[in-house]
Design an enzyme around this catalytic site. Sequence first.
Site, PDB file in Angstrom:
ATOM      1  CD  GLU A 316      -1.364  -2.302   2.069  1.00 45.88           C
ATOM      2  OE1 GLU A 316      -2.147  -3.210   2.363  1.00 45.88           O
ATOM      3  OE2 GLU A 316      -0.148  -2.313   2.348  1.00 45.88           O
ATOM      4  CG  ASP A 358      29.655  20.573 -28.006  1.00 42.00           C
ATOM      5  OD1 ASP A 358      30.732  20.110 -28.422  1.00 42.00           O
ATOM      6  OD2 ASP A 358      29.168  21.631 -28.428  1.00 42.00           O
ATOM      7  CG  ASN A 689       3.469 -12.843   5.808  1.00 38.84           C
ATOM      8  OD1 ASN A 689       4.196 -13.645   6.401  1.00 38.84           O
ATOM      9  ND2 ASN A 689       3.517 -11.548   6.039  1.00 38.84           N
TER      10      ASN A 689
END
Length: 883
Positions: A316, A358, A689
Amino acid sequence: MFRRVLNKIHPSVFLRAAKVASGTISEHEQRLIEICKLTPEEALANMHVTEAGLGEEQVEEARREFGPNDLGTKKEVGIFMELLQRCKNPLVIQLLVICAISAAPPSDDPITASIVGLMIFLSVVLGYVQEHRSSKAVEKLQAMVETNCLAIREGKETELPMADIVPGDIVVLQAGAIIPADIRLVTAKDFFVSQSSLTGESMPVEKITGPSDIAGRGVIELQNACFQGSNVLSGTARGVVVNTGLSTHFGSISEKLSGERVQTSFDRGIAAFTWLMIRFMIIMVCVVFLIVGLTKHDWGMALVFALSVSVGLTPEMLPMIVTVNLSKGALAMSRKKVIVKRLNSIQNFGAIDILCTDKTGTLTQDRVILEKAVDVTNRDSEDVLRYAYMNSYYQTGLRNLLDRSVLSHSEFDVEHGCGKVDEIPFDFQRKRMSVVVDYEGDHVLICKGAVEDIYKVCGQYQVDGEVHLMIDLIKNDLLEEYEELSRDGYRVLGIAYREFPQTKQTFSVADESDLILLGYIAFLDPPKGSAAKAIASLKQFGVATKILTGDNALVTRKICKDVDLDVQDVITGDRLIGLDEAQLGELAENNNIFARLSPTQKESIIVALQKRGHVVGYMGDGINDAPSMRVADVGISVDTAVDVAKESADIILLEKSLLVLEDGIIEGRKVFNNIVKYIRMGASSNFGNMFSMVGSSYFLPFLPMLSKQILVNNLLYDFSQIGIPSDHVDPEYLLTPRKWDIANIRRFMVYIGPLSSVFDYATFFLMLHVYKCSQFAHDGDIHEQLFHTGWFVESILTQTMIVHIIRTRRIPFIQSIASPTLIFTTVLIMAIGSYLPYSPFAHQLGLVPLPASFWGWMALFIFLYSVLTHNVKVWFFRKFGID
């Protein structure tokens, strides 16, 4: 402002809009068309202004009527609407659904609803606060590199911010300027404009001052009008502003299409990770829903539980972590004199593996000194110096360092007995410019430019006042003198002239023919003392430096050797002509020095390198650098650059130095590493989990963890990682460019995630058989609560501790220590997780006190889990790489 909008809108979108709108002309565009039908004098009268410009009262009146010259693409919607818009995020919608289901019968679970409500608050409100703070900080940084334009007010040329321009202003335009509004030209001399950002057409367009009409074509076809968003390539002009802000042609397009933009590689990486997690989430949620519904026979509970599992799989805090990391990186880079105009470009900055630049001002001191003014035999010549001085004095285009050096070197009385007749401005195709002066009874065209291009228009040469015919044999001898100067590191320009009768008053490029070569002026731009060190340091960090310059090959070779840049060969622009894509790509890959390039060739080299898998940064400060900066992955400029270069850039350096650039690249890599840390931690831990959740849901007679416990666990774990933006990064990670590798992240999640399940199942065994939670059926729900509490505590302790394992390739706590902030947040969360079973909130959360012996088991599990994860992590990075 409008260039930043251009960066967000794909060119094809403009083309579609132009086609859609081709049959409709707005009121403001019709006004411009009517004014363009008039003569310059009539146009000024129609706008109620003179060539002396507006007075102060007129400016104030116009500002009250038309407002600021601002596209207004970023509309302030207010806090309430901003928060409401954030609630449209799929994750927030998911949380709102869980909250509603938890609060309503039959669930009627105010605790779960409150926890989800807190998660919504964190996701929406804190995310808004962080992004608001970040955007304000970035706006302050961007204000440091404001783009201005030149306007005439009350008869004086005044430099003004573009937002201050109002209708009726007389603006002065020259090479390098951005067109600040929709303008009707009143004077112009060899005036060419690039309208590619509006039309997609790369060829420059010449503008005139006479009356013009679109005759049924689009308003963009007006030959005497210039449009906001385009830029001046060459020549000079003055024009009266007709439309500003959203009333301009570009403003009308941007108002319709301001929401459309092309994703950067950073955006694509975040999106790819999000979809990866969504796919896993859908599979897991469906599996858990079916298992719980079929085994527990409560489909309402199964739905809430499955939705809670989906929250557990979703990181989240990702939007907030990303925003905080990027804004912290932008602020850190500002302290190192690097201004970030676009936050997402920070990741691309760190991913650069080739820097194209450059040589002027990066390898050299950008402090040009006029060392010699010599004739074609390499002898000092006052005539050459005088003619060069008159050329620089009378030109009205963009004066470069060479012109300023000429004017500061000596001072001639060019006002007395001498006057300007005409001018042929510089452009990048001819690589020369001319002024015509009334001098000693003739109109003398004095041409100055690149030696090779001066030779193309010379038919004679002068020595000791004698003019001789230039034949090929003599030309080769004369070129030897030029090449000798170039080999010594001088920047050499040719000086030539031609005399015309005083009756000739107007001149064009065609008059630059049959000139008399007078001699050379030679400048020295010494290498920077820090250039060699910077190039070596960039190489150490995995960034190859390639020089793309329009300068000649001899000077470029000499300067590059002086700064220890590897010079195997110098590839000139003429060698690129006719090469196919594969040949150009191979040449660009294998060579570091490119000279005598046109802007188009620079752009082609960058695209060729990108197609070969490189992330390319381009650093430039000139008009001809703008196309290259737009196609590069990161456009880099300096605050002293011309307007079009600054507006095209993603990154602005406050100091033109490769050393500053190195600091920015390192900071970009730190930011990216800390973002990837969170993604790896969240993805692997949450996946582990949920892997445990699926198995336990099948064999346990009760839910392995309550929905509210899953949510609290996930909330605490997310909070433990808010210190990641401040975390240290291992030095070895900074040594090479870093890119998104979603496949690697997926592998990491699959390999590391299940390791936590090993100890989750060990905890299940411990709770069921050591602490007798399997007696649930006989002794009531106290054993179920004990099981929930044991897994809740083990889960929060192990996954929080593992943050310190995953954050580094080294041995944690010994070879690499986290930042104090990350240490504090992780220790705090582990302490809170351990305290909750004994807290006053334990009953509401369904937790009970744990036996004292349980903590010994936890210490063993945490130690074994840390050792196992570290060893698997080391093996993983060796096998699959750190990205």
